[in-house]
Write a protein that holds these residues in place. Structure first.
Motif, mmCIF file in Angstrom:
data_model
loop_
_atom_site.group_PDB
_atom_site.id
_atom_site.type_symbol
_atom_site.label_atom_id
_atom_site.label_comp_id
_atom_site.label_asym_id
_atom_site.label_seq_id
_atom_site.Cartn_x
_atom_site.Cartn_y
_atom_site.Cartn_z
ATOM 1 N N ASP A 225 74.743 16.270 -132.643
ATOM 2 C CA ASP A 225 74.252 16.938 -132.927
ATOM 3 C C ASP A 225 75.178 17.904 -133.910
ATOM 4 O O ASP A 225 75.387 19.136 -132.709
ATOM 5 C CB ASP A 225 72.924 17.225 -133.459
ATOM 6 N N ALA A 226 75.132 19.115 -134.587
ATOM 7 C CA ALA A 226 75.897 19.435 -134.826
ATOM 8 C C ALA A 226 75.443 20.874 -134.848
ATOM 9 O O ALA A 226 76.311 21.897 -135.370
ATOM 10 C CB ALA A 226 77.038 19.541 -136.252
ATOM 11 N N HIS A 227 74.371 20.911 -134.521
ATOM 12 C CA HIS A 227 73.625 22.612 -134.079
ATOM 13 C C HIS A 227 74.526 23.649 -132.330
ATOM 14 O O HIS A 227 74.133 24.224 -132.697
ATOM 15 C CB HIS A 227 71.798 22.721 -133.643
ATOM 16 N N PHE A 228 75.148 22.078 -132.506
ATOM 17 C CA PHE A 228 74.998 22.194 -131.118
ATOM 18 C C PHE A 228 76.714 22.268 -130.768
ATOM 19 O O PHE A 228 77.127 21.651 -131.534
ATOM 20 C CB PHE A 228 74.872 21.651 -129.573
ATOM 21 N N ARG A 317 77.178 28.715 -135.397
ATOM 22 C CA ARG A 317 78.275 27.727 -136.149
ATOM 23 C C ARG A 317 78.782 27.486 -136.916
ATOM 24 O O ARG A 317 78.686 27.120 -138.157
ATOM 25 C CB ARG A 317 76.630 26.531 -137.098
ATOM 26 N N ALA A 318 80.155 28.091 -136.662
ATOM 27 C CA ALA A 318 81.299 28.906 -137.344
ATOM 28 C C ALA A 318 82.766 27.697 -136.815
ATOM 29 O O ALA A 318 83.391 28.039 -135.960
ATOM 30 C CB ALA A 318 81.600 30.143 -136.703
ATOM 31 N N TRP A 319 82.107 26.820 -136.756
ATOM 32 C CA TRP A 319 82.895 25.311 -135.754
ATOM 33 C C TRP A 319 84.500 25.981 -136.486
ATOM 34 O O TRP A 319 83.993 25.139 -138.207
ATOM 35 C CB TRP A 319 82.125 24.186 -136.102
ATOM 36 N N GLY A 320 85.506 25.567 -136.072
ATOM 37 C CA GLY A 320 86.700 25.515 -136.424
ATOM 38 C C GLY A 320 87.124 26.967 -137.109
ATOM 39 O O GLY A 320 88.218 27.644 -136.980
ATOM 40 N N VAL A 321 86.171 28.144 -136.902
ATOM 41 C CA VAL A 321 86.690 29.250 -137.342
ATOM 42 C C VAL A 321 86.118 30.413 -136.651
ATOM 43 O O VAL A 321 85.907 31.376 -136.588
ATOM 44 C CB VAL A 321 85.966 29.963 -138.958
#
Length: 581
Positions: A225-228, A317-321
């Protein structure tokens, strides 16, 4: 009376007039949608380490979109009283813009502070995946209309649901919030869901639907899950990107007022590999450009600020940044085309971005106009600002609504296998494991020894792999098969007496070890003991069918493709399976 206060004026005039009167700080406050606690007695929360006080949020930071969080049972009347108190606080602040109150789903059994609340005083229905098991748009429309009536009575005007995501990855922890794995069926159910919440057009009797999670959150790599941080990647090994957009296309056609992008970041697609809330190609290019969506876009919760939730450190959750500071993250979100920041409470950073010249006030105005438009359409400036707690107590959880929810629970049950033991005989001697004896006493003679029973009824939750404590413990992820120790008590009972095993399928469990051992297998999706026993004893017919396939092994799951529906080899039970008894 200012023009924006005049209900006889047209919508655009009212919005434009109010917008022209707002300071930059007031505009910035409108662009945040965050958590707030409702005290059990209906008073305003004074704040704690996790959630700020109502006074600080509304009067201090000028935030007036709040997602209610109840930390224990709170009667609907108390929610209504709390609602009126926070509206009075807002009315005494600045231009007196009314608060928009939202909620995660609160008509099921799952209580997860990140995803849903248990029904409590609201009518109890199966989880959304159980609505998917009925495959009945009329039933889903009835559910959403009842939810609308209960929400409006309590002052809740935005539903942070439905989920338009497809359950194509069996291990994904959010499967129970979806309507299933088949895009066409989910599209039909989603259309009915939105129509039930909003009606033919968004108005004073509507609840605005915030459909999520664009562009489809189902295909999480390995089902994480993308919370993590370990679940941030979204993948499309089967090339099914467009398939996951189909339910959203149905939602737009149905008039969905608002949209929430997901945390995940796409891998190996034409889009930039950054989280969807930061992704200009996905929001401005796809959502606003290709689909022409001009409603409110609110990010998922916590993209900007690191936090600690229930004792667990939670990075933004700043995924990629991740390399960007908080100012840079907000700048990217606004550049991407989002209007509101979910779960954040830092409007001063938008003010700073404008003052530094990094974001124009004209760009802020674009979002504020969309946000105000929904407030006016929902009647919050007029007859719907306050609610009547006495009426709330009469409407929410009324007997007809509870009866409809119980019937939906019955209809969602799926009989997977039956060697002739079903329907059970009323008055039989029954051994129970996981069923309330007080409920079962209305159907059978309850005994405490399986050797003395005619039949046993065992209820179990689908297996999962515990990942840790605190916030992470609310997400059931990883394995879908039981350990030998977990299975042993069930198999022991089944070796002694014919046994009916019901499995709560919040995810597609591997039930292979139970086939040939259990006399009957049932899948449930948030049904009470009463609903289950009504079906088992033949008082109600079984009618549900699987909203996803049930895999035969974890090896088959691991070999399947995350974005492809019903993709495991040799499934134990295929999509749509269900027996009539």
């Amino acid at each position: 009376m200012h023009p924006y206060q005049d209900p006889t004026r047209c919508l655009d005039d009212r919005v434009g007039d109010l917008l022209s009167r707002l300071s930059l700080a007031e505009k910035a406050g409108l662009m945040f949608h965050t958590m707030i606690i409702v005290n059990p007695d209906g008073t305003l929360h004074e704040g704690d380490a996790m959630v700020a006080s109502a006074t600080d949020l509304v009067a201090g930071k000028l935030i007036n979109h709040v997602n209610i969080l109840t930390t224990g049972p709170v009667a609907p009347r108390r929610i209504a009283e709390w609602h009126n108190r926070i509206q009075a606080l807002a009315e005494s602040t600045g231009p007196g813009i009314p608060v928009t109150v939202s909620t995660d789903p609160r008509h099921g059994v799952i209580d997860n502070p990140a995803a849903s609340a248990a029904a409590g005083g609201f009518s109890a229905w199966p989880e959304p995946i159980g609505l998917g098991a009925t495959k009945d748009p009329d039933l889903v429309r009835e559910f959403a209309d009842i939810a609308r009536q209960e929400y409006v009575a309590a002052g809740i005007r935005v539903a942070l649901h439905p989920m338009a995501d497809l359950a194509t990855e069996p291990r994904w922890a959010r499967t129970s919030g979806t309507l299933g794995s088949d895009a066409d069926m989910v599209s039909a159910l989603l259309t009915a869901y939105i129509q039930g919440l909003q009606g033919p057009a968004l108005g004073p009797d509507s609840v605005a639907a915030m459909v999520k999670h664009f562009p489809g959150a189902g295909p999480q790599m390995n089902g994480e899950d993308a919370h993590f941080p370990y679940g941030r990647e979204q993948v499309y090994p089967g090339g099914m990107w467009d398939y996951h957009l189909k339910p959203f296309e149905a939602a737009f056609a149905a008039g969905a007022a608002q949209v929430m992008p997901y945390y995940g970041m796409p891998v190996d697609t034409e889009h930039e590999q950054v989280g969807f809330g930061f992704n200009r190609g996905v929001i401005e290019g796809l959502l606003r450009g290709r689909y022409g969506f001009d409603g409110v876009v609110c990010t998922d919760w916590g993209l900007v600020t690191d936090a600690e939730i229930m004792g667990t450190p939670m990075p933004a959750r700043a995924w990629g940044v991740e390399h960007l500071d908080r100012l840079g993250r907000i700048e990217r979100i606004l550049q991407a085309g989002a209007d509101q920041l979910g779960g954040e409470q830092c409007p001063e950073l938008i003010v700073e971005l404008v003052e530094r010249g990094r974001v124009s006030e004209a760009r802020v105005d674009v979002s504020v106009r969309r946000i105000l438009r929904d407030k006016f359409r929902l009647g919050l400036f007029d007859e719907r600002r306050y609610v009547d707690p006495d009426a709330t107590a009469r409407v929410v959880g009324r007997s007809a609504f509870r009866a409809a929810g119980l019937e939906a629970q019955r209809r969602s049950l799926v009989v997977l296998d039956n060697d002739g033991v079903l329907p059970l005989t009323e008055g039989a001697a029954v051994y129970l494991d996981g069923v309330d004896p007080a409920v079962a006493a209305g159907y059978a003679e309850v005994v405490d020894d399986p050797a003395r029973a005619d039949v046993a009824i065992v209820r179990r939750a689908a297996p999962f792999e515990p990942r840790g404590g605190g916030f992470e413990a609310f997400f059931h992820a990883g394995r879908l098969e039981w350990t030998a120790d977990e299975l042993a008590p069930v198999l022991q009972v089944a070796s002694t007496v014919p046994t009916v095993v019901d499995v709560w399928l919040d995810r597609p469990a591997v039930l292979t070890p139970l086939t040939g051992q259990a006399a009957a297998l049932v899948g449930s999706f948030g049904s009470s003991d009463e609903a289950l026993l009504d079906v088992l004893f033949g008082r109600s017919p079984s009618g549900g069918t699987l909203p996803f396939e049930l895999p035969s092994s974890m090896a088959a799951v691991a070999a399947s493709r995350e974005d492809v529906p019903n993709d495991t080899a040799d499934p134990l039970y295929p999509y749509g399976h269900g027996l009539i008894i």
